[in-house]
Design a protein around this motif. Structure first.
Motif, short mmCIF file in Angstrom:
data_model
loop_
_atom_site.label_atom_id
_atom_site.label_comp_id
_atom_site.label_asym_id
_atom_site.label_seq_id
_atom_site.Cartn_x
_atom_site.Cartn_y
_atom_site.Cartn_z
N ARG A 88 0.90 -1.19 0.04
CA ARG A 88 0.10 -0.03 0.03
C ARG A 88 0.88 1.28 -0.10
N GLN A 90 0.88 5.74 -1.19
CA GLN A 90 -0.05 6.77 -1.53
C GLN A 90 -0.32 7.24 -2.97
N GLY A 91 0.85 6.81 -3.52
CA GLY A 91 0.78 7.09 -5.04
C GLY A 91 1.93 7.04 -5.65
N ARG A 126 -4.96 4.27 -7.67
CA ARG A 126 -4.16 5.36 -6.87
C ARG A 126 -3.55 6.49 -7.40
#
Length: 200
Positions: A88, A90-91, A126
């Motif tokens: 995972r 944030q981008g 994302r």
């Protein structure tokens, strides 16, 4: 603890933009997963004088950061954490982004770790920000950008503004990096915003 960002650097001119972005992100406490193409390392050598044969040493010398804050992934490490949607983040930001990489993204290629990581951002919904650095642009470049924009990718060309009246090359670089960080929604003080000027 916030999720990390993935930063990709390619062989387009403008390596200083990517370096400055990573420096500022580390300074503000972000965790960065960095991947640089072979052509990107060539540009780091040609434009900034980095020794591409000593990659990890160069990153430590020029980028710094706390222990574990900067994670470097070799371009061919297709088994890296950032190659999986289950990791995972944030981008991702690709800065600078070459037209070759842009073309690969627009057709869903995953020929190396950078392209695979970007493809993960798209398939997982994302944030993906690309900073193309090329001029002039021909029709295929523009069509590839339009394809990505329609997929939700943020296109942020390396076009510095001058309304903040920069007095040095560093201020021009910081303006562009600040615009990237705005798109990432990371607070910074890299340039004066419109309305913050005094007297005019």
């Amino acid at each position: 603890m916030s999720r990390p960002w993935v930063i990709g650097m390619t062989g387009a001119s403008g390596a200083v933009y990517g370096v400055r972005l990573v420096q500022e992100m580390l300074r503000t406490g972000q965790t960065v997963h960095l991947v640089v193409t072979d052509a990107g390392w060539r540009v780091l050598h040609d434009e900034l004088g980095w020794n591409a044969a000593k990659r990890r040493e160069m990153l430590a010398e020029h980028l710094g950061g706390e222990e574990g804050q900067l994670v470097y992934h070799p371009i061919q490490d297709i088994g890296a954490s950032i190659a999986s949607g289950s990791f995972r983040t944030q981008g991702m930001v690709i800065v600078p982004c070459s037209m070759g990489t842009l073309a690969g993204l627009s057709r869903g290629a995953s020929d190396n770790l950078l392209e695979r990581a970007a493809d993960v951002m798209l398939k997982e919904g994302r944030r993906l920000i690309v900073v193309p650095r090329e001029t002039p642009l021909h029709a295929v470049h523009l069509e590839n950008m339009l394809t990505l924009a329609r997929m939700g990718v943020r296109i942020l060309p390396a076009m510095p503004g001058f309304y903040h009246k920069p007095q040095s090359l560093n201020e021009i670089v910081d303006f562009l990096v600040g615009k990237v960080m705005d798109a990432m929604e990371i607070e910074h003080k890299l340039y004066k915003r419109w309305g913050e000027h005094n007297g005019d």
